[in-house]
Enzyme design. Sequence first.
Site, PDB file in Angstrom:
ATOM      1  CG  HIS A 112      -4.012  -1.571  -1.235  1.00 12.42           C
ATOM      2  ND1 HIS A 112      -5.158  -2.337  -1.402  1.00 12.42           N
ATOM      3  CD2 HIS A 112      -4.291  -0.682  -0.247  1.00 12.42           C
ATOM      4  CE1 HIS A 112      -6.080  -1.928  -0.543  1.00 12.42           C
ATOM      5  NE2 HIS A 112      -5.580  -0.923   0.175  1.00 12.42           N
ATOM      6  CG  MET A 158     -11.378   3.736   2.611  1.00 19.63           C
ATOM      7  SD  MET A 158      -9.728   3.680   3.349  1.00 19.63           S
ATOM      8  CE  MET A 158      -8.742   3.571   1.863  1.00 19.63           C
ATOM      9  CG  ASP A 209      -5.136   2.623   1.089  1.00 19.84           C
ATOM     10  OD1 ASP A 209      -6.080   1.827   1.189  1.00 19.84           O
ATOM     11  OD2 ASP A 209      -3.948   2.321   1.337  1.00 19.84           O
ATOM     12  CG  MET A 218     -11.174  -2.281   6.268  1.00 20.49           C
ATOM     13  SD  MET A 218      -9.716  -1.911   5.262  1.00 20.49           S
ATOM     14  CE  MET A 218      -8.714  -0.950   6.400  1.00 20.49           C
ATOM     15  CG  ASP A 253      -5.926  -2.565   3.896  1.00 23.36           C
ATOM     16  OD1 ASP A 253      -4.864  -2.210   4.417  1.00 23.36           O
ATOM     17  OD2 ASP A 253      -6.600  -1.821   3.144  1.00 23.36           O
ATOM     18  CB  SER A 281      -0.884   0.000   1.250  1.00 22.33           C
ATOM     19  OG  SER A 281      -1.412   1.296   1.436  1.00 22.33           O
ATOM     20  CG  MET A 339      -8.252   7.515   2.438  1.00 22.62           C
ATOM     21  SD  MET A 339      -7.295   7.578   3.950  1.00 22.62           S
ATOM     22  CE  MET A 339      -6.532   5.957   3.910  1.00 22.62           C
ATOM     23  CG  HIS A 367      -9.339   0.326   0.261  1.00 24.08           C
ATOM     24  ND1 HIS A 367      -8.636   0.161   1.438  1.00 24.08           N
ATOM     25  CD2 HIS A 367     -10.652   0.413   0.628  1.00 24.08           C
ATOM     26  CE1 HIS A 367      -9.478   0.146   2.456  1.00 24.08           C
ATOM     27  NE2 HIS A 367     -10.702   0.306   1.985  1.00 24.08           N
TER      28      HIS A 367
END
Length: 220
Positions: free
Chosen positions: A32, A67, A34, A136, A174, A7, A36, A65
Site C-alpha cells: 500500500h 490523497m 500513500d 478510512m 485503512d 502501508s 499525499m 491510495h
Amino acid sequence: MKLLAPSVLSADFWKLGEQIEAVIRGGADLIHLDVMDGHFVPNITFGPVLVESIRKHCKLPLDVHLMIENADRYIPEFIKAGANWVSVHIENNPHIHRTLQLIKDLGAKAGVVINPGTSLYAIEEALHYADFVLLMSVNPGFGGQKFIERSIDRLKKLRQMVNSINPNILIEIDGGIKEENIQQVALADVFVIGSGIFSHENVEEQTRRIKEKLISLEAV
Ligand code: DX5
Ligand code: ZN
C-alpha cells in the site's frame, strides 16, 4: 480471502527496499502506497518515481491510495509507473464515474475511498462500477493515528450495501488497524496496516503474525 496490505508510510525510508522485502517474506499480499500532496491532506509524501522504483524490484500488486487534488491528471503516470490498484477519494473527485473509468481503461483496479466524516450514501452510486472500496478508519494524512471506533458500525453497514449492490467489490480498511483490533474489522477483505507492522523491531515476524491472524479470521 483476506488480503494484507502493509502501508510503507510508516517504514524507515532509509531501508525501504529491505523493509518491503521483509513484509513480502512475512506474507504481504499487496504493497500500500500513500500519495499525499499537501493540499487534500496536510502532509506530503511521494509520487510516481517511488512507485516505479518499487515496481522494478517487487512482484506484488502495488495499491496506490491517492490523497491528491486533480487525481485525473496524475492517474496515467501512476499506472505507467506500475500501480495495479488505484483509489481516489469521493470527497474531492466529483466526477467519480469518469475517474474510476479512466483507471479501469488504463488496466488497473479502480477504488473509491471514503473518509470517516462522509456519509456512506455518498458512494452508493460508485459501488455499481468500482472494483473496490476503501473505508478510512482514521482521517487521512498520517500514519500511527488512533482507530476511530465508529468505523466498526460503518463497516457493517458498508458490507450490507456491497452485498446488495455489487457483491464482487472488495472492501479495504485503512487506519489504526493493529494485531489487537483486527478482529473487530474482520468484515473487510483487505487490511492496510502501517505502524502496526513497521513500528515493530522485526518487521517480517510482525507481518507473519498478522497474516496468520487473518488466516484464522477467514476460518471463522
Ligand atoms: C493514512 C493512510 C494510511 C496509513 C495507515 O492517511 O491512508 O494508509 O499509512 O497507517 P496506520 O496503520 O499506522 O494507521
Ligand atoms: Zn492509505
